[in-house]
Write a protein that holds these residues in place. Structure first.
Motif, PDB file in Angstrom:
ATOM      1  N   SER A   1      -3.089  -7.224   5.644  1.00 12.47           N
ATOM      2  CA  SER A   1      -2.976  -8.651   5.871  1.00 12.47           C
ATOM      3  C   SER A   1      -3.282  -8.943   7.323  1.00 12.47           C
ATOM      4  O   SER A   1      -2.775  -8.255   8.212  1.00 12.47           O
TER       5      SER A   1
ATOM      6  N   VAL B   1      -0.535 -14.693   8.124  1.00 13.08           N
ATOM      7  CA  VAL B   1       0.386 -15.167   7.087  1.00 13.08           C
ATOM      8  C   VAL B   1      -0.417 -15.680   5.889  1.00 13.08           C
ATOM      9  O   VAL B   1      -1.401 -16.393   6.044  1.00 13.08           O
ATOM     10  N   LYS B   2       0.012 -15.266   4.727  1.00 13.19           N
ATOM     11  CA  LYS B   2      -0.583 -15.655   3.451  1.00 13.19           C
ATOM     12  C   LYS B   2      -2.007 -15.146   3.261  1.00 13.19           C
ATOM     13  O   LYS B   2      -2.658 -15.490   2.273  1.00 13.19           O
TER      14      LYS B   2
ATOM     15  N   SER C   1       2.785  -9.524  -0.357  1.00 15.88           N
ATOM     16  CA  SER C   1       3.200 -10.867   0.010  1.00 15.88           C
ATOM     17  C   SER C   1       3.419 -10.911   1.510  1.00 15.88           C
ATOM     18  O   SER C   1       4.066 -10.016   2.070  1.00 15.88           O
ATOM     19  N   ARG C   2       2.895 -11.962   2.159  1.00 11.52           N
ATOM     20  CA  ARG C   2       3.144 -12.146   3.582  1.00 11.52           C
ATOM     21  C   ARG C   2       3.437 -13.632   3.817  1.00 11.52           C
ATOM     22  O   ARG C   2       2.552 -14.426   4.082  1.00 11.52           O
ATOM     23  N   GLU C   3       4.682 -13.950   3.720  1.00 11.57           N
ATOM     24  CA  GLU C   3       5.145 -15.326   3.900  1.00 11.57           C
ATOM     25  C   GLU C   3       5.483 -15.631   5.355  1.00 11.57           C
ATOM     26  O   GLU C   3       5.421 -16.782   5.789  1.00 11.57           O
ATOM     27  N   LYS C   4       5.862 -14.608   6.098  1.00 14.23           N
ATOM     28  CA  LYS C   4       6.154 -14.750   7.528  1.00 14.23           C
ATOM     29  C   LYS C   4       5.373 -13.692   8.295  1.00 14.23           C
ATOM     30  O   LYS C   4       5.090 -12.614   7.766  1.00 14.23           O
TER      31      LYS C   4
END
Lengths: 117, 115
Positions: free
Chosen positions: A49, A52-53, A67-70
């Motif tokens: 990643s 974020v996102k 998942s990379r929300e933060k």
């Protein structure tokens, strides 16, 4: 000192379970990576990643999602664990801009050894 | 796709012996080269790196590596090993065009140094 923390050192799960592996870094790195480490095969990139996102598949993404929300947290998800996903999982991070050292040297967590029974 | 080959999977040697671990990569363009080390029970950590300039690079704990562009090699050396050098060693490569600075790793070499 860069710190990359993986939430569990050891996990034992059953076939078919949904598994979450968590990774947190404290150096404001933009790029984060998930690898699996298997004897004789070295480290193979699952996903990475760069924001974020944002995510991109690595060399062996099948059976995994992320998942990379933060910015500081990057999670690896095994939707339905299988025995062939028994492995050591390593998280790493690095900057996206800066000196050659800042953008190329990856910092690793201690790893999560996952056993799927 | 680029690949990295480490010639030996396992190396056993005695203290004070010299160590050389081979690493070859397949990419023909400009590369960055790394050796990482994983001591028993510890994080993977950087041993040394090559970005540009002098092809002989020195790292921590007396290790050095030589980049030979014509041979696509980046071999790791230590003149006299210690028991504490027992570890697994990984060669890794990325290219200046690698999206997200992705690394490609070799299969690793387990080194056992006997006291």
């Amino acid at each position: 000192d860069v710190k990359v923390t993986q939430s569990s050192r050891y996990l034992v799960k059953r076939t078919g379970e949904k598994v979450f592996l968590e990774c947190v870094q404290d150096m404001d790195h933009e790029n984060m990576f998930w690898y699996r480490q298997d004897p004789g095969l070295g480290l193979r990139l699952i996903y990475f990643s760069y924001d974020v996102k944002m995510k991109e598949k690595g060399d062996i993404p099948e059976g995994y999602s992320v998942s990379r929300e933060k910015k500081e947290r990057f999670s690896l998800i095994l939707e339905s664990a299988s025995t062939n996903q028994t492995s050591m999982y390593l998280c790493a991070s690095t900057h996206a801009t800066g000196t050659a050292a800042q953008i190329n040297i990856q910092y690793f967590g201690a790893g999560t050894r996952l056993s799927v029974l | 796709a680029q690949s990295v080959s480490q010639h030996n999977h396992h190396v056993i040697l005695s203290e004070a012996a010299s160590l050389e671990l081979g690493c070859n990569y397949s990419y023909g363009g400009t590369v960055n080269l790394f050796w990482y080390v994983q001591y028993p029970g510890q994080h993977l950590q950087l041993l040394l790196k090559y970005f540009s300039g002098d092809p002989l690079v020195k790292g921590i704990k007396g290790f050095e590596a030589e980049f030979i562009k014509s041979k696509f090699s980046f071999n790791l050396r230590k003149p006299s090993v210690q028991w504490s050098d027992t570890a697994e060693y990984f060669c890794a490569v990325n290219t200046i065009k690698a999206a997200g600075n992705k690394l490609t790793f070799g299969g690793g070499t387990r080194v056992l140094v006997k006291p």
